[in-house]
Design a protein around this motif. Structure first.
Motif, mmCIF file in Angstrom:
data_model
loop_
_atom_site.group_PDB
_atom_site.id
_atom_site.type_symbol
_atom_site.label_atom_id
_atom_site.label_comp_id
_atom_site.label_asym_id
_atom_site.label_seq_id
_atom_site.Cartn_x
_atom_site.Cartn_y
_atom_site.Cartn_z
ATOM 1 N N LEU A 64 0.799 -1.220 0.000
ATOM 2 C CA LEU A 64 0.000 0.000 0.000
ATOM 3 C C LEU A 64 0.835 1.274 0.000
ATOM 4 C CD1 LEU A 64 -2.682 -1.057 2.679
ATOM 5 C CD2 LEU A 64 -2.680 -1.492 0.215
ATOM 6 N N HIS A 65 2.152 1.145 -0.002
ATOM 7 C CA HIS A 65 3.001 2.329 0.144
ATOM 8 C C HIS A 65 2.912 3.284 -1.043
ATOM 9 C CE1 HIS A 65 5.640 -0.115 -2.422
ATOM 10 N NE2 HIS A 65 6.200 1.021 -2.784
ATOM 11 N N HIS A 69 -2.335 8.666 -4.017
ATOM 12 C CA HIS A 69 -3.414 9.507 -4.535
ATOM 13 C C HIS A 69 -4.767 9.212 -3.893
ATOM 14 C CE1 HIS A 69 -0.629 11.075 -7.389
ATOM 15 N NE2 HIS A 69 -0.472 9.920 -8.002
ATOM 16 N N VAL A 70 -4.813 8.293 -2.902
ATOM 17 C CA VAL A 70 -6.079 7.985 -2.247
ATOM 18 C C VAL A 70 -6.613 9.219 -1.525
ATOM 19 C CG1 VAL A 70 -7.136 6.673 -0.353
ATOM 20 C CG2 VAL A 70 -5.653 5.518 -2.002
ATOM 21 N N ASN A 97 -3.522 -1.275 10.752
ATOM 22 C CA ASN A 97 -2.506 -1.582 9.743
ATOM 23 C C ASN A 97 -2.745 -0.815 8.448
ATOM 24 O OD1 ASN A 97 -1.284 -3.340 11.526
ATOM 25 N ND2 ASN A 97 -2.226 -5.178 10.655
ATOM 26 N N VAL A 98 -4.006 -0.741 8.026
ATOM 27 C CA VAL A 98 -4.328 -0.029 6.788
ATOM 28 C C VAL A 98 -4.072 1.466 6.947
ATOM 29 C CG1 VAL A 98 -6.193 0.645 5.236
ATOM 30 C CG2 VAL A 98 -5.976 -1.728 5.930
ATOM 31 N N VAL A 99 -4.579 2.035 8.020
ATOM 32 C CA VAL A 99 -4.427 3.483 8.218
ATOM 33 C C VAL A 99 -2.952 3.855 8.355
ATOM 34 C CG1 VAL A 99 -4.917 5.404 9.783
ATOM 35 C CG2 VAL A 99 -6.721 3.779 9.190
ATOM 36 N N GLU A 100 -2.195 3.056 9.093
ATOM 37 C CA GLU A 100 -0.781 3.377 9.283
ATOM 38 C C GLU A 100 0.022 3.219 7.998
ATOM 39 O OE1 GLU A 100 0.648 1.162 12.649
ATOM 40 O OE2 GLU A 100 -0.110 2.699 14.057
ATOM 41 N N ALA A 101 -0.470 2.402 7.064
ATOM 42 C CA ALA A 101 0.215 2.249 5.784
ATOM 43 C C ALA A 101 -0.179 3.328 4.786
ATOM 44 C CB ALA A 101 -0.079 0.862 5.195
ATOM 45 N N VAL A 102 -1.452 3.733 4.807
ATOM 46 C CA VAL A 102 -1.960 4.640 3.772
ATOM 47 C C VAL A 102 -1.889 6.107 4.174
ATOM 48 C CG1 VAL A 102 -4.018 5.282 2.439
ATOM 49 C CG2 VAL A 102 -3.481 2.866 2.819
ATOM 50 N N GLU A 103 -2.272 6.424 5.401
ATOM 51 C CA GLU A 103 -2.374 7.836 5.789
ATOM 52 C C GLU A 103 -1.078 8.626 5.601
ATOM 53 O OE1 GLU A 103 -3.372 10.658 9.608
ATOM 54 O OE2 GLU A 103 -2.017 8.942 9.657
ATOM 55 N N PRO A 104 0.092 8.094 5.961
ATOM 56 C CA PRO A 104 1.314 8.889 5.804
ATOM 57 C C PRO A 104 1.680 9.193 4.350
ATOM 58 C CG PRO A 104 1.642 7.105 7.381
ATOM 59 C CD PRO A 104 0.354 6.830 6.678
ATOM 60 N N VAL A 157 -7.044 13.823 15.322
ATOM 61 C CA VAL A 157 -6.761 15.095 15.987
ATOM 62 C C VAL A 157 -5.615 15.827 15.287
ATOM 63 C CG1 VAL A 157 -5.991 16.188 18.131
ATOM 64 C CG2 VAL A 157 -7.608 14.265 18.210
ATOM 65 N N GLY A 158 -5.871 17.058 14.865
ATOM 66 C CA GLY A 158 -4.853 17.867 14.219
ATOM 67 C C GLY A 158 -4.616 17.553 12.758
ATOM 68 N N LYS A 159 -5.421 16.636 12.176
ATOM 69 C CA LYS A 159 -5.234 16.233 10.781
ATOM 70 C C LYS A 159 -6.228 16.966 9.878
ATOM 71 C CE LYS A 159 -2.204 13.200 12.144
ATOM 72 N NZ LYS A 159 -2.487 11.759 12.139
ATOM 73 N N ALA A 160 -5.914 16.970 8.586
ATOM 74 C CA ALA A 160 -6.778 17.644 7.614
ATOM 75 C C ALA A 160 -7.981 16.783 7.235
ATOM 76 C CB ALA A 160 -5.976 17.999 6.363
ATOM 77 N N TRP A 161 -7.870 15.469 7.412
ATOM 78 C CA TRP A 161 -8.966 14.584 7.031
ATOM 79 C C TRP A 161 -9.974 14.457 8.178
ATOM 80 C CZ3 TRP A 161 -9.227 10.275 10.211
ATOM 81 C CH2 TRP A 161 -8.039 9.877 10.846
ATOM 82 N N SER A 162 -11.160 13.994 7.836
ATOM 83 C CA SER A 162 -12.207 13.736 8.824
ATOM 84 C C SER A 162 -12.617 12.274 8.740
ATOM 85 C CB SER A 162 -13.419 14.641 8.585
ATOM 86 O OG SER A 162 -13.963 14.415 7.294
ATOM 87 N N TRP A 163 -13.430 11.830 9.685
ATOM 88 C CA TRP A 163 -13.936 10.457 9.671
ATOM 89 C C TRP A 163 -15.461 10.484 9.793
ATOM 90 C CZ3 TRP A 163 -16.917 9.060 13.774
ATOM 91 C CH2 TRP A 163 -16.732 9.751 14.971
#
Length: 352
Positions: A64-65, A69-70, A97-104, A157-163
């Protein structure tokens, strides 16, 4: 590249929720779609699939690295386990695992949507407050849905994305090899009853036949999911999503039997995971006799989940008005939903 281009990563892309979400996104011109699952899948149009072991952090990082563009992550993966406590570690780990791979790496990430359910309200444990509302208090853990939402809340918290978090009831739609597919279980149970010359008996607990419950159409849920992920009013909110009508099995069951041209006999407690365990030869006979698609008995068997749903001898429904107040007004007639699913299964030659 268009500035309004949206890239969806659908985690759990072969499940009943993820599959229908991908089908819906594929009809929308401004979306590119990536489905994530253990099995992967065939690419089609603006949809491609990746096979990833979500329980393996290294496999997630390796595969997923490059998903830079997601813009929208839709999480609908699920791992079944024998007990509620055992559900927590794998289901929390997969999301992490997914969030830690994709979000950064996905620097343009706008939203993460989490699929939950009425387990948040303790619906699986026994009689609970109905109608359930998003403001209801949490119950004593373990509960992976709550842990997943807490993880996203803290991570955001402190991020540009929302959930956002969506809470459907039992979901009705097409999927094979899915452990939580009630409509498939009913269709196969009815088809076997007909082949054996039997009436269609409600197999659940005696007290379950006349209780109020509701369902959530997979197509409706897909549309609600995209709405929640793209409407700024839904940022960092949870929503119950249901068809909008209530029913009792004692009214619905004869209607379902009529579709299969079956008579209805009085209910009889039949644990399907037990009484259907020896029916694989019968299924193979039906497949050959009616020239059905060559799906294995395991692919169309959802007996333990059906037993679970049919054991609810208490009301099970939630208040869906918050979604309407925030702007989502769609609804589905549940009888029509069942009929549409059964007709779809016939078109796909899954049932006679």
């Amino acid at each position: 590249m268009k500035t309004n281009r949206k890239v969806a990563l659908v985690v759990g892309g072969q499940g009943i929720i993820g599959r229908n979400l991908i089908d819906h996104l594929a009809t929308l011109d401004d979306w590119e779609v990536i489905g994530l699952s253990r099995r992967g899948g065939e690419a089609s149009g603006r949809v491609r699939h990746l096979a990833v072991d979500l329980l393996d952090p290294a496999d997630c990082q390796a595969n997923l690295h490059d998903l830079t563009h997601v813009t929208h992550l839709f999480y609908a993966a699920y791992q079944d386990r024998p007990t509620w406590a055992e559900l927590v570690p794998p289901n929390l780990a997969m999301l992490v695992n997914v969030v830690e791979a994709v979000e950064p790496v996905a620097t343009g990430l706008q939203h993460i949507n989490l699929m939950q359910g009425y387990k948040v309200y303790g619906a699986h444990l026994g009689p609970f407050k109905t109608p359930a509302r998003e403001t209801d208090a949490d119950h004593m853990p373990p509960e992976f849905n709550v842990d997943q939402q807490r993880f996203l809340t803290q991570r955001q918290v402190g991020k540009a994305w929302s959930w956002s978090a969506l809470r459907p009831s039992v979901v009705g739609g097409f999927a094979l090899g899915n452990p939580m597919n009630l409509a498939m279980a009913i269709a196969v149970y009815a088809s076997m009853s007909k082949e054996l010359g039997l009436p269609l008996r409600f197999p659940g607990k005696p007290g379950a036949y006349d209780k109020l419950l509701e369902m959530t159409d997979a197509g409706l849920l897909a549309r609600a999911t995209v709405w929640a992920a793209t409407d700024s009013r839904c940022a960092n909110q949870a929503f119950n999503i249901n068809n909008g009508d209530l029913f009792r099995w004692n009214e619905m069951w004869p209607l379902l039997a009529r579709f299969f041209e079956l008579e209805v006999a009085p209910p009889l407690p039949l644990p399907l995971s037990v009484v259907m365990a020896d029916k694989e030869p019968l299924w193979q006979t039906i497949v050959a006799k009616y020239n059905l698609a060559p799906h294995t008995y395991q692919e169309v068997s959802c007996w333990s989940f059906a037993d679970f749903v049919f054991s609810w001898d208490y009301d099970l429904f939630a208040d869906g008005s918050k979604a309407r107040r925030f702007g989502f007004h769609e609804f589905v007639d549940t009888e029509a939903m069942f009929t549409d699913i059964f007709e779809d299964l016939r078109r796909r030659k899954v049932i006679p």
